[in-house]
Motif scaffolding. Structure first.
Motif, PDB file in Angstrom:
ATOM      1  N   ASP A 153       0.820  -1.207   0.000  1.00 48.11           N
ATOM      2  CA  ASP A 153       0.000   0.000   0.000  1.00 48.11           C
ATOM      3  C   ASP A 153       0.855   1.259   0.000  1.00 48.11           C
ATOM      4  O   ASP A 153       0.484   2.272  -0.606  1.00 48.11           O
ATOM      5  CB  ASP A 153      -0.939   0.014   1.214  1.00 48.11           C
ATOM      6  N   VAL A 154       1.990   1.205   0.677  1.00 54.56           N
ATOM      7  CA  VAL A 154       2.904   2.345   0.692  1.00 54.56           C
ATOM      8  C   VAL A 154       3.519   2.537  -0.688  1.00 54.56           C
ATOM      9  O   VAL A 154       3.620   3.662  -1.196  1.00 54.56           O
ATOM     10  CB  VAL A 154       4.004   2.150   1.755  1.00 54.56           C
ATOM     11  N   ARG A 155       3.916   1.451  -1.309  1.00 51.10           N
ATOM     12  CA  ARG A 155       4.470   1.532  -2.657  1.00 51.10           C
ATOM     13  C   ARG A 155       3.449   2.085  -3.634  1.00 51.10           C
ATOM     14  O   ARG A 155       3.774   2.902  -4.509  1.00 51.10           O
ATOM     15  CB  ARG A 155       4.943   0.158  -3.115  1.00 51.10           C
ATOM     16  N   LEU A 156       2.211   1.651  -3.483  1.00 51.30           N
ATOM     17  CA  LEU A 156       1.135   2.123  -4.356  1.00 51.30           C
ATOM     18  C   LEU A 156       0.937   3.632  -4.200  1.00 51.30           C
ATOM     19  O   LEU A 156       0.805   4.363  -5.192  1.00 51.30           O
ATOM     20  CB  LEU A 156      -0.157   1.379  -4.034  1.00 51.30           C
ATOM     21  N   ALA A 157       0.925   4.101  -2.959  1.00 52.81           N
ATOM     22  CA  ALA A 157       0.733   5.530  -2.702  1.00 52.81           C
ATOM     23  C   ALA A 157       1.886   6.349  -3.277  1.00 52.81           C
ATOM     24  O   ALA A 157       1.682   7.436  -3.839  1.00 52.81           O
ATOM     25  CB  ALA A 157       0.599   5.777  -1.204  1.00 52.81           C
TER      26      ALA A 157
END
Length: 224
Positions: A153-157
């Motif tokens: 999710d952090v990578r996506l953001a």
């Protein structure tokens, strides 16, 4: 730090490696080399030439004729990529390039030629090179190797933020599909799959700022 040293930084999309590598190079006065941009450049030029990206022999033959150069602008250390006398940096994030780059980057002939070009950039030392196979294939003798990871999710953001900064808009679901596809291609490809080198320092960037990651790398490089 030894004279003429090289730093290899690997990691998946959205792990923050490009931003970290650029800032680390700036602080150390080294040349920043984004190998992912080189694969994007090949993809852009293949598409521009009208070659079918699925035609491996044609893409490979075309790639053999490409020569890369880097232009660094001080003091911020911004680096523009040129290929055969053409500045290609402005075109590397075009949607069609992003859709096809993983496919082209998996081709053996393309990777072999680009690895040779990347090693030329680093032959005298003094580079911070980032990508997906730098510590394992391109510069296995680098004095310092890092592998960055982060929660999905952090990578996506982070990826969403990068694209918005480029003026590109995707739904989260579209972006998630693109990232999952790229991850699968990188991890499962037969040639130089994404993985940390056995002697790389693995850094989980999920809860770290860019400045904290860079500071940690600097401490390791300086032996403090």
């Amino acid at each position: 730090m030894p004279p003429g040293f090289n730093i290899a930084i690997d990691g998946p999309a959205g792990s923050g490696k490009s931003t970290v590598a650029r800032k680390l190079a700036q602080k150390l006065g080294l040349l920043y080399v984004d190998t992912g941009a080189m694969y994007r450049a090949v993809t852009y030029l293949v598409l521009k030439s009208g070659i079918d990206p699925a035609d491996e022999s044609a893409v490979t033959a075309f790639t053999q004729g490409l020569r890369f150069s880097l232009v660094r602008f001080l003091p911020k250390g911004v680096v523009d990529l040129w290929c055969n006398g053409e500045e290609v940096t402005p075109y590397l994030r075009e949607p069609e390039v992003s859709r096809r780059v993983a496919e082209i980057a998996a081709l053996r002939g393309v990777r072999e030629h680009l690895v040779r070009c990347q090693r030329l950039f680093a032959r005298k030392g003094g580079v911070v090179m980032e990508g997906r196979d730098i510590g394992t294939v391109v510069l296995p003798d680098s004095e310092y190797k890092f592998f960055l990871t982060a929660a999905p999710d952090v990578r996506l953001a982070r990826r969403e933020k990068e694209l918005l900064a480029d003026g590109r808009h995707f739904t989260k679901e579209e972006l998630r599909r693109e990232m999952n596809y790229r991850d699968e291609m990188d991890l499962k490809r037969e040639i130089a799959p994404l993985k940390p080198a056995s002697d790389a320092v693995v850094i989980d960037c999920t809860s770290l700022t860019v400045e904290e990651v860079v500071a940690k790398m600097l401490r390791i490089c300086r032996g403090v």
